[in-house]
Design a protein around this motif. Structure first.
Motif, PDB file in Angstrom:
ATOM      1  N   LYS A  46       0.847  -1.196   0.000  1.00  0.00           N
ATOM      2  CA  LYS A  46       0.000   0.000   0.000  1.00  0.00           C
ATOM      3  C   LYS A  46       0.878   1.241   0.000  1.00  0.00           C
ATOM      4  O   LYS A  46       1.604   1.501   0.949  1.00  0.00           O
ATOM      5  CB  LYS A  46      -0.914  -0.001   1.209  1.00  0.00           C
ATOM      6  N   ASN A 102      -2.486   3.861  -2.786  1.00  0.00           N
ATOM      7  CA  ASN A 102      -3.431   2.822  -3.204  1.00  0.00           C
ATOM      8  C   ASN A 102      -2.718   1.473  -3.149  1.00  0.00           C
ATOM      9  O   ASN A 102      -1.511   1.409  -2.946  1.00  0.00           O
ATOM     10  CB  ASN A 102      -3.970   3.102  -4.617  1.00  0.00           C
ATOM     11  N   ARG A 155      -1.080  -1.937  -4.474  1.00  0.00           N
ATOM     12  CA  ARG A 155      -0.418  -2.474  -5.665  1.00  0.00           C
ATOM     13  C   ARG A 155      -0.098  -3.934  -5.418  1.00  0.00           C
ATOM     14  O   ARG A 155       0.315  -4.305  -4.329  1.00  0.00           O
ATOM     15  CB  ARG A 155       0.867  -1.719  -5.951  1.00  0.00           C
ATOM     16  N   TYR A 212      -9.809  -3.183  -0.535  1.00  0.00           N
ATOM     17  CA  TYR A 212      -8.886  -2.229   0.058  1.00  0.00           C
ATOM     18  C   TYR A 212      -9.224  -0.783  -0.280  1.00  0.00           C
ATOM     19  O   TYR A 212      -8.733   0.130   0.370  1.00  0.00           O
ATOM     20  CB  TYR A 212      -7.452  -2.533  -0.390  1.00  0.00           C
ATOM     21  N   ASP A 213     -10.050  -0.553  -1.290  1.00  0.00           N
ATOM     22  CA  ASP A 213     -10.380   0.808  -1.701  1.00  0.00           C
ATOM     23  C   ASP A 213     -11.466   1.453  -0.856  1.00  0.00           C
ATOM     24  O   ASP A 213     -11.572   2.664  -0.806  1.00  0.00           O
ATOM     25  CB  ASP A 213     -10.819   0.841  -3.170  1.00  0.00           C
TER      26      ASP A 213
END
Length: 114
Positions: A73, A76, A78, A102-103
């Motif tokens: 993180k 955002n 990855r 996760y968003d």
């Protein structure tokens, strides 16, 4: 005398710059990491979403993968997969990853009164 000092100073600056370039690559927070060897999950760290872990194990088992899958993180999330994995398999792994998990914004209930 001053030439020797300048040469030493330039060498030290070069070594410091090389050290920073080599070891400053990881800047994000590692959410989880999975190590596969010949299709089997040998070691893992962090909290891995259950469905994603199950699907990754299935892909690794059918393809006999030896790789590392890591989520990081940095603002955002990855997903990193080892370079020795083909692009098609990497895409299959990415398609299984729950980015939306996760968003989403998390509500801090400790500050709410009522």
């Amino acid at each position: 005398m001053t030439a020797t000092i300048l040469k030493t100073l330039f060498i030290l600056i070069g070594l410091f710059a090389a050290y920073k370039l080599i070891f400053s690559g990881k800047k994000g927070l590692t959410l989880f990491e999975m190590h596969f060897k010949e299709g089997r999950l040998t070691q893992h760290k962090g909290k891995i979403p259950e469905r994603f872990e199950r699907e990754c194990r299935a892909i690794a088992k059918t393809e006999k993968l030896t790789c590392v899958v890591r989520a990081e993180k940095v603002g955002n999330v990855r997903l990193h997969v080892s370079a020795n994995v083909s692009d098609t398999i990497t895409q299959r792994i990415r398609n299984q990853f729950p980015f939306e998990y996760y968003d989403k914004k998390q509500v801090d209930n400790s500050k709410q009164t009522g």
